[in-house]
Design an enzyme around this catalytic site. Structure first.
Site, PDB file in Angstrom:
ATOM      1  N   HIS A   1       0.935  -1.103  -0.154  1.00 22.60           N
ATOM      2  CA  HIS A   1      -0.519  -0.001  -0.318  1.00 22.60           C
ATOM      3  C   HIS A   1       0.496   1.472   0.223  1.00 22.60           C
ATOM      4  O   HIS A   1       0.973   2.503  -0.667  1.00 22.60           O
ATOM      5  CB  HIS A   1      -0.867  -0.016   0.820  1.00 22.60           C
ATOM      6  CG  HIS A   1      -1.926  -0.964   1.063  1.00 22.60           C
ATOM      7  ND1 HIS A   1      -1.852  -2.461   3.075  1.00 22.60           N
ATOM      8  CD2 HIS A   1      -3.002  -1.751   1.002  1.00 22.60           C
ATOM      9  CE1 HIS A   1      -2.468  -2.733   1.978  1.00 22.60           C
ATOM     10  NE2 HIS A   1      -3.218  -2.871   1.838  1.00 22.60           N
TER      11      HIS A   1
ATOM     12  N   GLY B   1      -2.408  -2.200  -7.153  1.00 21.41           N
ATOM     13  CA  GLY B   1      -1.470  -2.804  -6.793  1.00 21.41           C
ATOM     14  C   GLY B   1      -1.170  -4.682  -8.152  1.00 21.41           C
ATOM     15  O   GLY B   1      -2.739  -4.587  -8.677  1.00 21.41           O
ATOM     16  N   GLN B   2      -0.618  -4.737  -8.886  1.00 23.12           N
ATOM     17  CA  GLN B   2      -0.810  -6.122  -9.682  1.00 23.12           C
ATOM     18  C   GLN B   2      -1.092  -6.486  -9.525  1.00 23.12           C
ATOM     19  O   GLN B   2      -1.162  -8.652  -9.209  1.00 23.12           O
ATOM     20  CB  GLN B   2       0.650  -6.058 -10.256  1.00 23.12           C
ATOM     21  CG  GLN B   2       0.558  -6.892 -11.915  1.00 23.12           C
ATOM     22  CD  GLN B   2       1.973  -7.552 -12.355  1.00 23.12           C
ATOM     23  OE1 GLN B   2       2.787  -7.009 -12.700  1.00 23.12           O
ATOM     24  NE2 GLN B   2       2.551  -8.630 -12.255  1.00 23.12           N
ATOM     25  N   LYS B   3      -0.989  -7.246  -7.921  1.00 19.62           N
ATOM     26  CA  LYS B   3      -1.268  -7.860  -6.721  1.00 19.62           C
ATOM     27  C   LYS B   3      -2.662  -8.566  -6.842  1.00 19.62           C
ATOM     28  O   LYS B   3      -2.313  -9.698  -7.052  1.00 19.62           O
ATOM     29  CB  LYS B   3      -1.153  -7.384  -5.346  1.00 19.62           C
ATOM     30  CG  LYS B   3      -1.972  -8.715  -4.931  1.00 19.62           C
ATOM     31  CD  LYS B   3      -0.728  -9.987  -3.642  1.00 19.62           C
ATOM     32  CE  LYS B   3      -1.597 -10.287  -2.776  1.00 19.62           C
ATOM     33  NZ  LYS B   3      -2.567  -9.895  -2.117  1.00 19.62           N
TER      34      LYS B   3
ATOM     35  N   GLN C   1      -8.383  -8.336 -10.884  1.00 23.92           N
ATOM     36  CA  GLN C   1      -8.839  -6.633 -10.775  1.00 23.92           C
ATOM     37  C   GLN C   1      -8.691  -5.021 -11.595  1.00 23.92           C
ATOM     38  O   GLN C   1      -9.960  -4.730 -11.778  1.00 23.92           O
ATOM     39  CB  GLN C   1      -8.543  -6.191  -9.292  1.00 23.92           C
ATOM     40  CG  GLN C   1      -8.830  -4.782  -8.261  1.00 23.92           C
ATOM     41  CD  GLN C   1      -8.905  -4.524  -7.071  1.00 23.92           C
ATOM     42  OE1 GLN C   1      -9.573  -5.162  -6.247  1.00 23.92           O
ATOM     43  NE2 GLN C   1      -7.752  -3.943  -6.578  1.00 23.92           N
TER      44      GLN C   1
ATOM     45  N   VAL D   1       4.539  -6.124  -4.612  1.00 26.58           N
ATOM     46  CA  VAL D   1       5.963  -5.844  -3.005  1.00 26.58           C
ATOM     47  C   VAL D   1       5.627  -6.915  -2.295  1.00 26.58           C
ATOM     48  O   VAL D   1       4.442  -7.979  -2.031  1.00 26.58           O
ATOM     49  CB  VAL D   1       5.072  -5.041  -2.535  1.00 26.58           C
ATOM     50  CG1 VAL D   1       6.671  -4.727  -1.453  1.00 26.58           C
ATOM     51  CG2 VAL D   1       5.348  -3.697  -3.141  1.00 26.58           C
TER      52      VAL D   1
ATOM     53  N   LYS E   1       2.872  -9.658  -0.483  1.00 28.77           N
ATOM     54  CA  LYS E   1       2.469  -9.143   1.205  1.00 28.77           C
ATOM     55  C   LYS E   1       0.626  -8.796   1.184  1.00 28.77           C
ATOM     56  O   LYS E   1       0.494  -8.665  -0.245  1.00 28.77           O
ATOM     57  CB  LYS E   1       3.476  -7.112   1.053  1.00 28.77           C
ATOM     58  CG  LYS E   1       4.375  -7.627   0.820  1.00 28.77           C
ATOM     59  CD  LYS E   1       5.049  -6.858   2.216  1.00 28.77           C
ATOM     60  CE  LYS E   1       6.813  -6.405   2.430  1.00 28.77           C
ATOM     61  NZ  LYS E   1       7.131  -6.318   3.586  1.00 28.77           N
TER      62      LYS E   1
ATOM     63  N   SER F   1      -2.136  -7.497   3.588  1.00 28.28           N
ATOM     64  CA  SER F   1      -3.013  -7.373   4.847  1.00 28.28           C
ATOM     65  C   SER F   1      -3.409  -9.186   5.168  1.00 28.28           C
ATOM     66  O   SER F   1      -3.452  -9.133   6.985  1.00 28.28           O
ATOM     67  CB  SER F   1      -3.929  -6.935   4.748  1.00 28.28           C
ATOM     68  OG  SER F   1      -3.984  -5.328   4.593  1.00 28.28           O
ATOM     69  N   ARG F   2      -4.099  -9.902   4.347  1.00 25.32           N
ATOM     70  CA  ARG F   2      -4.579 -11.193   5.198  1.00 25.32           C
ATOM     71  C   ARG F   2      -3.093 -12.235   5.945  1.00 25.32           C
ATOM     72  O   ARG F   2      -3.535 -13.028   6.253  1.00 25.32           O
ATOM     73  CB  ARG F   2      -5.333 -12.075   4.013  1.00 25.32           C
ATOM     74  CG  ARG F   2      -6.479 -11.051   3.702  1.00 25.32           C
ATOM     75  CD  ARG F   2      -7.460 -12.270   2.845  1.00 25.32           C
ATOM     76  NE  ARG F   2      -8.578 -11.969   3.110  1.00 25.32           N
ATOM     77  CZ  ARG F   2      -9.192 -10.891   1.840  1.00 25.32           C
ATOM     78  NH1 ARG F   2      -8.514 -10.607   0.923  1.00 25.32           N
ATOM     79  NH2 ARG F   2     -10.684 -10.515   2.345  1.00 25.32           N
TER      80      ARG F   2
HETATM   81  P1  AMP Z   1      -5.990  -4.090  -0.467  1.00 28.28           P
HETATM   82  O1  AMP Z   1      -6.098  -3.355   0.908  1.00 28.28           O
HETATM   83  O2  AMP Z   1      -5.708  -5.248  -0.596  1.00 28.28           O
HETATM   84  O3  AMP Z   1      -7.445  -4.326  -1.105  1.00 28.28           O
HETATM   85  O4  AMP Z   1      -5.422  -3.619  -1.444  1.00 28.28           O
HETATM   86  C1  AMP Z   1      -5.550  -2.204  -2.040  1.00 28.28           C
HETATM   87  C2  AMP Z   1      -4.418  -2.205  -2.763  1.00 28.28           C
HETATM   88  O5  AMP Z   1      -3.388  -2.234  -2.272  1.00 28.28           O
HETATM   89  C3  AMP Z   1      -4.906  -3.132  -3.863  1.00 28.28           C
HETATM   90  O6  AMP Z   1      -4.794  -1.805  -5.611  1.00 28.28           O
HETATM   91  C4  AMP Z   1      -4.045  -3.875  -4.077  1.00 28.28           C
HETATM   92  O7  AMP Z   1      -3.691  -4.726  -4.978  1.00 28.28           O
HETATM   93  C5  AMP Z   1      -2.249  -3.950  -3.387  1.00 28.28           C
HETATM   94  N1  AMP Z   1      -1.431  -4.374  -3.037  1.00 28.28           N
HETATM   95  C6  AMP Z   1      -1.970  -5.000  -2.138  1.00 28.28           C
HETATM   96  N2  AMP Z   1      -1.131  -6.037  -1.538  1.00 28.28           N
HETATM   97  C7  AMP Z   1      -0.019  -5.704  -2.893  1.00 28.28           C
HETATM   98  C8  AMP Z   1       1.339  -6.146  -2.935  1.00 28.28           C
HETATM   99  N3  AMP Z   1       1.740  -6.452  -2.159  1.00 28.28           N
HETATM  100  N4  AMP Z   1       1.825  -5.448  -3.867  1.00 28.28           N
HETATM  101  C9  AMP Z   1       1.451  -4.597  -4.396  1.00 28.28           C
HETATM  102  N5  AMP Z   1       0.362  -3.807  -4.622  1.00 28.28           N
HETATM  103  C10 AMP Z   1      -0.042  -4.580  -3.666  1.00 28.28           C
END
Ligand code: AMP
Length: 287
Positions: free
Chosen positions: A37, A147-149, A153, A176, A184, A186-187
């Site tokens: 994030h 994020g490409q994670k 989406q 990341v 990485k 949050s879960r």
């Molecule tokens: P989330 O809080 O999980 O909904 O993620 C919020 C944003 O952060 C989304 O655009 C995710 O793709 C991005 N994000 C979450 N984890 C990563 C990561 N490890 N690397 C890059 N972007 C991330």
């Protein structure tokens, strides 16, 4: 940095910024921030006058048996992490503030949402588009950062932006990772010690599949080898593991130039996702 909880106040701040001719970057998140994030926020900081980060665990993107209630939340901690990166505004509304009425109007994600995470999480991407569309309108952002994670989406949001003429640019950052390759998330706080030891096998398996595919051009073999690695190295259960074209998310053909290798794996009780985007010659790209 200002923490805003109401739409009215956010609109006021946005109106002033626009009148002053400032550009706005939006970083949508569900909070419990980590380096992924913060990298998004950092990118937004470099490209915009004002950075708005939303922190909202969006109920409409969670299924009935998913982890909406238990999803980690800590606004105070998030603020401490976001401020040094240069976030100007944290927008952290309540569910009632975001969804005061149930007008029954839904946004329905299209074909790209029927596979991968969309297949195991029905309605998930409809909920994502609902909240993202609202955030795009409320923030009047020039650029929004993802994020490409969550590669599927990103692909679906890009389609919405294009098809519905949202006046903003979608910017993305690569995944990341922890030192051992685990993406990485949050879960990751849900993982037990044993889960955490097993989890890097997910990223390892993606590398195995990529190498195998580039060598043999055999999708089934690549997927089989990757699945074998996950099954041998973890007690996990594979939800999906697929190689598709990106960003249209169709079956790979001889003409495919951009590949998405994507997986979701239950490690213990935690569902982790990961992916890799690569080009025909194997160069890893980010979208
Ligand atoms: P989330 O809080 O999980 O909904 O993620 C919020 C944003 O952060 C989304 O655009 C995710 O793709 C991005 N994000 C979450 N984890 C990563 C990561 N490890 N690397 C890059 N972007 C991330």
């Amino acid at each position: 940095m200002e923490v805003i909880k109401t739409i009215a106040l956010l609109k006021k701040r946005v109106k002033k910024a626009k009148l002053d001719g400032k550009t706005i970057g939006l970083v949508p998140t569900m909070g419990y921030l980590h380096e992924g994030h913060l990298t998004l926020a950092n990118e937004a900081r470099q490209e915009n006058d004002i950075v708005i980060m939303s922190i909202f665990v969006n109920p409409t993107q969670f299924g009935p048996n998913e982890d909406f209630e238990s999803y980690p939340r800590d606004l105070e901690r998030d603020c401490k992490l976001a401020e040094p990166v240069g976030v100007d505004i944290i927008f952290a509304p309540s569910v009632e503030e975001m969804y005061p009425t149930d007008g029954g109007i839904a946004i329905r994600a299209g074909r790209q949402s029927e596979i991968l995470c969309g297949a195991s999480r029905p309605g998930h991407f409809d909920g994502v588009l609902q909240v993202v569309a609202k955030l795009f309108h409320l923030s009047e952002a020039d650029r929004a950062y993802f994020g490409q994670k969550d590669a599927q989406q990103v692909a679906i949001i890009q389609t919405m932006v294009r098809d519905y003429n949202f006046p903003l640019q979608i910017r993305t950052i690569p995944i990341v990772r922890e030192k051992d390759g685990l993406a990485k998330s949050s879960r990751n706080v849900y993982l037990t010690e044993q889960d955490r030891k097993e989890a890097p096998a997910i990223y390892e398996s993606l590398n195995i599949a990529k190498e195998e595919y580039l060598l043999s051009r055999n999708v089934d073999k690549a997927i089989e080898l990757a699945a074998k690695h996950i099954n041998e190295k973890t007690n996990g259960r594979i939800d999906y593991l697929q190689l598709l074209s990106y960003p249209d998310l169709k079956s790979v053909t001889d003409e495919t130039t951009h590949f998405l290798l994507a997986t979701a794996v239950y490690i213990g009780k935690t569902r982790l996702i990961d992916n890799m985007i690569f080009l025909n010659k194997g160069v890893i790209q980010h979208v």
